[in-house]
Motif scaffolding. Sequence first.
Motif, PDB file in Angstrom:
ATOM      1  N   VAL A  44      18.058  55.804  30.653  1.00 28.01           N
ATOM      2  CA  VAL A  44      19.160  54.963  31.160  1.00 28.01           C
ATOM      3  C   VAL A  44      18.744  54.306  32.476  1.00 28.01           C
ATOM      4  O   VAL A  44      19.016  53.127  32.708  1.00 28.01           O
ATOM      5  CB  VAL A  44      20.446  55.806  31.349  1.00 28.01           C
ATOM      6  CG1 VAL A  44      21.567  54.970  31.946  1.00 28.01           C
ATOM      7  CG2 VAL A  44      20.877  56.414  30.014  1.00 28.01           C
ATOM      8  N   ILE A  49      29.231  47.028  24.365  1.00 30.00           N
ATOM      9  CA  ILE A  49      29.299  47.892  23.172  1.00 30.00           C
ATOM     10  C   ILE A  49      27.885  48.083  22.613  1.00 30.00           C
ATOM     11  O   ILE A  49      27.471  49.199  22.287  1.00 30.00           O
ATOM     12  CB  ILE A  49      30.208  47.264  22.095  1.00 30.00           C
ATOM     13  CG1 ILE A  49      31.656  47.225  22.582  1.00 30.00           C
ATOM     14  CG2 ILE A  49      30.064  48.008  20.766  1.00 30.00           C
ATOM     15  CD1 ILE A  49      32.561  48.267  22.005  1.00 30.00           C
ATOM     16  N   LEU A  89      25.899  51.691  22.568  1.00 30.11           N
ATOM     17  CA  LEU A  89      25.337  52.257  21.337  1.00 30.11           C
ATOM     18  C   LEU A  89      23.841  52.476  21.502  1.00 30.11           C
ATOM     19  O   LEU A  89      23.286  53.487  21.054  1.00 30.11           O
ATOM     20  CB  LEU A  89      25.609  51.316  20.155  1.00 30.11           C
ATOM     21  CG  LEU A  89      27.059  51.264  19.668  1.00 30.11           C
ATOM     22  CD1 LEU A  89      27.231  50.159  18.633  1.00 30.11           C
ATOM     23  CD2 LEU A  89      27.474  52.610  19.083  1.00 30.11           C
ATOM     24  N   LEU A 140      22.239  53.128  24.274  1.00 29.41           N
ATOM     25  CA  LEU A 140      21.944  54.199  25.232  1.00 29.41           C
ATOM     26  C   LEU A 140      22.481  55.554  24.789  1.00 29.41           C
ATOM     27  O   LEU A 140      22.133  56.583  25.380  1.00 29.41           O
ATOM     28  CB  LEU A 140      22.535  53.852  26.607  1.00 29.41           C
ATOM     29  CG  LEU A 140      21.937  52.619  27.291  1.00 29.41           C
ATOM     30  CD1 LEU A 140      22.731  52.276  28.537  1.00 29.41           C
ATOM     31  CD2 LEU A 140      20.475  52.868  27.643  1.00 29.41           C
ATOM     32  N   SER A 141      23.333  55.546  23.764  1.00 27.86           N
ATOM     33  CA  SER A 141      23.975  56.788  23.339  1.00 27.86           C
ATOM     34  C   SER A 141      22.918  57.818  22.913  1.00 27.86           C
ATOM     35  O   SER A 141      22.026  57.530  22.110  1.00 27.86           O
ATOM     36  CB  SER A 141      24.939  56.465  22.188  1.00 27.86           C
ATOM     37  OG  SER A 141      25.011  57.550  21.310  1.00 27.86           O
ATOM     38  N   GLY A 142      23.019  59.016  23.496  1.00 27.44           N
ATOM     39  CA  GLY A 142      22.099  60.089  23.139  1.00 27.44           C
ATOM     40  C   GLY A 142      20.772  60.067  23.885  1.00 27.44           C
ATOM     41  O   GLY A 142      19.961  60.978  23.738  1.00 27.44           O
ATOM     42  N   GLU A 143      20.549  59.022  24.696  1.00 25.11           N
ATOM     43  CA  GLU A 143      19.285  58.939  25.439  1.00 25.11           C
ATOM     44  C   GLU A 143      19.380  59.766  26.727  1.00 25.11           C
ATOM     45  O   GLU A 143      20.460  59.932  27.287  1.00 25.11           O
ATOM     46  CB  GLU A 143      18.984  57.476  25.799  1.00 25.11           C
ATOM     47  CG  GLU A 143      18.789  56.557  24.607  1.00 25.11           C
ATOM     48  CD  GLU A 143      17.456  56.803  23.873  1.00 25.11           C
ATOM     49  OE1 GLU A 143      16.639  57.610  24.381  1.00 25.11           O
ATOM     50  OE2 GLU A 143      17.268  56.209  22.799  1.00 25.11           O
TER      51      GLU A 143
END
Lengths: 145, 143
Positions: free
Chosen positions: A74, A60, A64, A66-69
Motif C-alpha cells: 500500500v 473502488i 479492490l 489493494l484489498s488483502g495486500e
Amino acid sequence: MSETAKSSALRGAAKSARVHVMRSQLGRVRGLGAAHGGTHHWWAERLTGIALVPLSLWFIYAALHLSGEPRSYVVRWAGNPINAALLAALVLATFHHAQLGLQAVVDDYIHHKRTRLVVLLLIRGAAALLALIALFAVLKLAISG
Amino acid sequence: MKDIRDALMVGRTSDGRLVHRPLSPHLQVYRPQITSVLSILHRATGIALSVGTLLLVWWLAAAATGDAAYAGVSAFMRSPIGVLLLLGWTASLWYHFCAGLRHLGWDAGFGLDLPQVHRSGRAVVIAAAVLTLLTWIVGLAVM
C-alpha cells in the motif's frame, strides 16, 4: 391599448415569466430558502458531485486492487504521485460534498436556530478535521512511506 | 374548528383578505412511491457515506502510521462487523453514485417527465444492486 393587445401582452408576460422565473414570487422577494442563501451551496454540491463520479470509480478500483495486500505494498502504491494526488483529490471532494449534503439535511430538519448553528459548526469542524487527518496521512505515505 | 392545526391554516392574501389555506397532510398519509422512497434513500445513503468516511480516514491514517496499526484496520475489515459495514458502504456508495447521476441529469434538464422518472428510478435501483454484487464478486475473488 386595445383589449386584445392587452391580453396578448399579458399572455406574453406570463409565458416569459414561466420560462425565466423558476422561483415563487414570495421566494423572489425574500431571496431566501430554508438555508438563507443557496446558489453557491447548490453549485458547490454539483461540482464536487461531478468530481466524485470519476474519483469514486477510481477509488473502488483502487480499494479492490489493494484489498488483502500488506502495508508495504500500500505504501509503495501511495508513493506513486498519481495515486497520491487522486487520493488527496478524493478526500477533498468527499468531505466538501459530505459537509454540503449534511448541511442541507440539517437546514431542512432542525428548526431551532441556535441548535442548527451548533450542529452545523460541529459538522464543519468534524469534516475539516477528518479531511486534514486523511490529507496528512496521504502526504506522509507519498513522501516518507 | 375541528383540528388545532386549523389555527395555522389562516392566512392573508396580498390584498389583505383572510383565507383558509389547505394544510399538507402528514408524511404517514402519503402512500410510499418510488419517487419519494428513492429520494429519501438518496439522503439516507448520503448520511451513511458521511459516517463511512471514518473508515476511509482510519485506513489512511493506519497505513501512514505503521504495520501494527495497518494490521488492526485490516483485521477489523475482515471481522463480521467490518464485512457488514463494508457491504453497507459499497451498497450506499453505488446507490448514491447512480442516484447522483440521475440528479445531475435532472439538473441538466433531462428525464423530467413522470414516466421517465419512474423508469430511471427503477434503473438506478437495478444498477446499484448489480454494481454492488459485481464489486463483491471481484472483491472476494482477489481477497
